[in-house]
Design a protein around this motif. Structure first.
Motif, mmCIF file in Angstrom:
data_model
loop_
_atom_site.group_PDB
_atom_site.id
_atom_site.type_symbol
_atom_site.label_atom_id
_atom_site.label_comp_id
_atom_site.label_asym_id
_atom_site.label_seq_id
_atom_site.Cartn_x
_atom_site.Cartn_y
_atom_site.Cartn_z
ATOM 1 N N ILE A 71 0.654 -1.065 -0.063
ATOM 2 C CA ILE A 71 -0.090 -0.081 0.241
ATOM 3 C C ILE A 71 1.003 1.164 0.143
ATOM 4 O O ILE A 71 0.624 2.220 -0.812
ATOM 5 N N ARG A 72 1.927 1.228 0.680
ATOM 6 C CA ARG A 72 2.873 2.338 0.844
ATOM 7 C C ARG A 72 3.524 2.802 -0.611
ATOM 8 O O ARG A 72 3.502 3.637 -1.175
ATOM 9 N N ILE A 73 4.003 1.523 -1.139
ATOM 10 C CA ILE A 73 4.524 1.734 -2.392
ATOM 11 C C ILE A 73 3.387 2.251 -3.436
ATOM 12 O O ILE A 73 3.684 3.134 -4.300
ATOM 13 N N THR A 74 2.294 1.688 -3.314
ATOM 14 C CA THR A 74 1.004 2.222 -4.332
ATOM 15 C C THR A 74 0.877 3.613 -4.064
ATOM 16 O O THR A 74 0.641 4.437 -5.105
ATOM 17 N N VAL A 144 -4.725 3.566 12.689
ATOM 18 C CA VAL A 144 -3.975 4.906 12.460
ATOM 19 C C VAL A 144 -2.558 4.654 12.623
ATOM 20 O O VAL A 144 -1.673 5.373 11.734
ATOM 21 N N GLN A 145 -2.125 3.684 12.916
ATOM 22 C CA GLN A 145 -0.675 3.192 13.160
ATOM 23 C C GLN A 145 -0.237 2.567 11.845
ATOM 24 O O GLN A 145 0.874 3.005 11.211
ATOM 25 N N GLU A 146 -1.056 1.933 11.212
ATOM 26 C CA GLU A 146 -0.662 1.568 9.997
ATOM 27 C C GLU A 146 -0.680 2.468 8.944
ATOM 28 O O GLU A 146 0.092 2.770 7.877
ATOM 29 N N MET A 147 -1.405 3.484 8.994
ATOM 30 C CA MET A 147 -1.913 4.903 8.118
ATOM 31 C C MET A 147 -0.385 5.439 8.235
ATOM 32 O O MET A 147 0.240 6.132 7.374
ATOM 33 N N CYS A 148 0.036 5.676 9.581
ATOM 34 C CA CYS A 148 1.571 6.220 9.798
ATOM 35 C C CYS A 148 2.457 5.790 8.936
ATOM 36 O O CYS A 148 3.323 6.428 8.438
ATOM 37 N N GLU A 149 2.845 4.312 9.003
ATOM 38 C CA GLU A 149 3.608 3.656 8.273
ATOM 39 C C GLU A 149 3.339 3.886 6.728
ATOM 40 O O GLU A 149 4.252 4.148 5.994
ATOM 41 N N VAL A 150 2.194 4.008 6.353
ATOM 42 C CA VAL A 150 1.878 3.809 4.766
ATOM 43 C C VAL A 150 2.305 5.302 4.292
ATOM 44 O O VAL A 150 2.830 5.565 3.232
ATOM 45 N N LEU A 151 1.751 6.437 5.011
ATOM 46 C CA LEU A 151 1.835 7.671 4.499
ATOM 47 C C LEU A 151 3.084 8.337 5.070
ATOM 48 O O LEU A 151 3.316 9.741 4.622
#
Length: 180
Positions: A71-74, A144-151
């Motif tokens: 998701i981060r790469i995308t 929220v934590q996963e969003m921190c990693e992705v974004l």
């Protein structure tokens, strides 16, 4: 001996890539589409994502799940595409296809088709920084934590953007007469 080990690693990476593509490809394409609002461009982005994934499988540090990493790469590839001059100035944006965003859950089944389309239209009208947190939090169900990693943003920034996005979305839905 080294050549044999290298072939085995390449073979296992190819199998892993095929599994990742099968498991996450459609979901990643939806994320890319939410950024660029063009189906064929989203497909191109996903090809780039999996090419990048393949080239960096050996450096993946297991600090997050493959899903979060992809998701981060995308997100990054989608943002890169949005920043490109040629995309902003030459590629026309097609009408939004709400069916790409629909997720079959009990909650969404309770909302009428017209209301779903209105909700999706209003989400897509949000500025990209607000739209992405709504999409990742509600549609992709990231914490929220996963969003921190992705974004790659702080928790307070994510929470602030979610708060602002909800407020803007609520106001625009009220203006359009949404009753959901």
């Amino acid at each position: 001996m080294e050549i044999m080990a290298e072939h085995e690693m390449i073979f296992s990476n190819e199998i892993l890539l095929k599994n990742l593509m099968a498991e996450h490809g459609t979901e990643l394409k939806r994320i890319a589409y939410l950024y660029v609002k063009d189906y064929s461009l989203a497909e191109d982005i996903i090809q780039e994502v999996f090419i990048s994934c393949y080239h960096h499988l050996n450096t993946f540090r297991q600090e997050s799940s493959y899903k979060t990493w992809l998701i981060r790469i995308t997100v990054n590839k989608s943002k890169d595409t949005l920043r490109k001059w040629s995309f902003r100035n030459l590629i026309p944006k097609n009408d939004i296809e709400p069916t790409l965003l629909e997720i079959d859950t009990p909650e969404t089944n309770a909302v009428s088709v017209a209301e779903k389309k209105e909700l999706i239209r209003n989400v897509m009208k949000l500025p990209i920084k607000l739209r992405e947190v709504i999409i990742l939090f509600y549609y992709k169900e990231l914490s929220v934590q996963e969003m921190c990693e992705v974004l790659q943003l702080s928790e307070s920034t994510i929470k602030t953007r979610l708060f602002r996005a909800r407020g803007k979305l609520k106001a625009s839905l009220e203006r359009s007469g949404f009753h959901g």
